[in-house]
Design a protein around this motif. Structure first.
Motif, short mmCIF file in Angstrom:
data_model
loop_
_atom_site.label_atom_id
_atom_site.label_comp_id
_atom_site.label_asym_id
_atom_site.label_seq_id
_atom_site.Cartn_x
_atom_site.Cartn_y
_atom_site.Cartn_z
N VAL A 20 -8.95 99.45 2.39
CA VAL A 20 -7.61 99.50 2.47
C VAL A 20 -6.82 98.39 2.74
CG1 VAL A 20 -5.82 100.65 4.08
CG2 VAL A 20 -7.95 101.99 3.70
N VAL A 21 -7.52 97.43 3.37
CA VAL A 21 -6.88 96.05 3.43
C VAL A 21 -7.07 95.28 2.41
CG1 VAL A 21 -7.25 93.64 4.59
CG2 VAL A 21 -7.39 95.85 6.00
N LEU A 22 -8.14 95.26 1.73
CA LEU A 22 -8.18 94.55 0.17
C LEU A 22 -7.27 95.12 -0.65
CD1 LEU A 22 -12.15 93.80 0.11
CD2 LEU A 22 -10.36 92.44 0.52
N ILE A 23 -7.37 96.51 -0.71
CA ILE A 23 -6.22 97.12 -1.85
C ILE A 23 -4.84 96.71 -1.27
CG2 ILE A 23 -5.37 99.28 -2.43
CD1 ILE A 23 -8.09 100.47 -2.58
N GLY A 24 -4.48 96.62 -0.21
CA GLY A 24 -3.11 96.29 0.30
C GLY A 24 -2.87 94.77 -0.13
N PHE A 25 -4.03 94.09 0.10
CA PHE A 25 -3.73 92.41 -0.43
C PHE A 25 -3.62 92.41 -1.92
CE2 PHE A 25 -5.54 88.43 -1.66
CZ PHE A 25 -4.89 87.50 -1.06
N ILE A 26 -4.37 93.21 -2.56
CA ILE A 26 -4.26 92.88 -4.07
C ILE A 26 -2.78 93.40 -4.49
CG2 ILE A 26 -5.15 94.11 -6.30
CD1 ILE A 26 -7.94 93.67 -4.78
N ALA A 27 -2.26 94.61 -3.57
CA ALA A 27 -1.01 95.16 -4.15
C ALA A 27 0.26 93.91 -3.90
CB ALA A 27 -0.61 96.42 -3.33
N VAL A 28 0.06 93.59 -2.81
CA VAL A 28 0.97 92.38 -2.36
C VAL A 28 0.97 91.25 -3.15
CG1 VAL A 28 1.53 90.86 -0.66
CG2 VAL A 28 1.09 93.01 0.11
N VAL A 29 -0.07 91.02 -3.70
CA VAL A 29 -0.09 89.70 -4.80
C VAL A 29 0.16 90.14 -6.13
CG1 VAL A 29 -1.86 88.27 -6.16
CG2 VAL A 29 -2.18 88.39 -3.67
N PHE A 30 -0.10 91.50 -6.68
CA PHE A 30 0.41 91.98 -7.68
C PHE A 30 2.05 92.03 -7.70
CE2 PHE A 30 1.57 95.65 -10.50
CZ PHE A 30 1.09 95.14 -11.92
N ALA A 31 2.64 92.52 -6.78
CA ALA A 31 4.00 92.80 -6.65
C ALA A 31 4.64 91.45 -6.62
CB ALA A 31 4.34 93.37 -4.98
N VAL A 32 4.15 90.41 -5.74
CA VAL A 32 4.89 89.03 -5.91
C VAL A 32 4.63 88.43 -7.54
CG1 VAL A 32 4.53 86.64 -5.07
CG2 VAL A 32 4.40 88.41 -3.52
N THR A 33 3.61 88.77 -7.76
CA THR A 33 3.64 88.06 -9.53
C THR A 33 4.51 88.85 -10.37
OG1 THR A 33 1.43 87.93 -9.01
CG2 THR A 33 1.82 88.01 -11.35
N VAL A 34 4.60 90.13 -10.09
CA VAL A 34 5.59 91.06 -11.02
C VAL A 34 7.00 90.54 -10.63
CG1 VAL A 34 6.62 93.22 -11.37
CG2 VAL A 34 4.19 93.17 -11.35
N VAL A 35 7.37 90.38 -9.54
CA VAL A 35 8.75 89.94 -9.25
C VAL A 35 8.95 88.47 -9.59
CG1 VAL A 35 10.33 89.07 -7.42
CG2 VAL A 35 9.05 91.44 -7.15
N LYS A 36 8.08 87.52 -9.67
CA LYS A 36 8.39 86.36 -10.13
C LYS A 36 8.45 86.28 -11.54
CE LYS A 36 6.58 82.33 -8.21
NZ LYS A 36 5.80 81.32 -7.66
N VAL A 37 7.60 86.85 -12.31
CA VAL A 37 7.56 86.99 -13.72
C VAL A 37 9.06 87.59 -14.28
CG1 VAL A 37 6.79 88.16 -15.87
CG2 VAL A 37 5.17 86.92 -13.87
N ARG A 38 9.32 88.76 -13.41
CA ARG A 38 10.76 89.45 -13.68
C ARG A 38 11.92 88.54 -13.36
NH1 ARG A 38 10.26 95.61 -12.37
NH2 ARG A 38 8.70 96.26 -13.88
N THR A 39 11.97 87.82 -12.47
CA THR A 39 13.13 87.21 -12.01
C THR A 39 13.17 85.91 -13.09
OG1 THR A 39 12.04 85.90 -10.45
CG2 THR A 39 13.28 87.79 -9.95
#
Length: 64
Positions: A20-39
Motif C-alpha cells: 500500500v505504501v509503495l503504490i501510494g508513493f508511485i501514485a504521488v510521483v505519477f500525479a506530480v509528473t502529470v501536473v508538471k507536464v500539463r502545466t
C-alpha cells in the motif's frame, strides 16, 4: 486444509502494508509528473550553460 502459522500471517500483513505504501508513493510521483507536464512550466534542464534567464534582474528582451 492447511492453516498458516502466526509468523506467516504477520509477515503477510506487513507485506500488504508495504504494498500500500509503495503504490501510494508511485501514485504521488505519477500525479506530480502529470501536473508538471500539463502545466508546461519551466522545463529547462541543467545543461551547464549560462542563459539570460538565470541572471537575476535581467528580463527577456531588455537591452543593457
Amino acid at each position: 486444509m492447511h492453516r498458516d502459522s502466526e509468523m506467516h500471517v504477520r509477515r503477510r500483513g506487513r507485506n500488504l502494508g508495504l504494498l500500500v505504501v509503495l503504490i501510494g508513493f508511485i501514485a504521488v510521483v505519477f500525479a506530480v509528473t502529470v501536473v508538471k507536464v500539463r502545466t508546461g512550466g519551466l522545463q529547462e534542464g541543467f545543461d551547464h550553460v549560462l542563459r539570460p534567464q538565470m541572471i537575476e534582474g535581467q528580463t527577456e528582451g531588455a537591452s543593457q
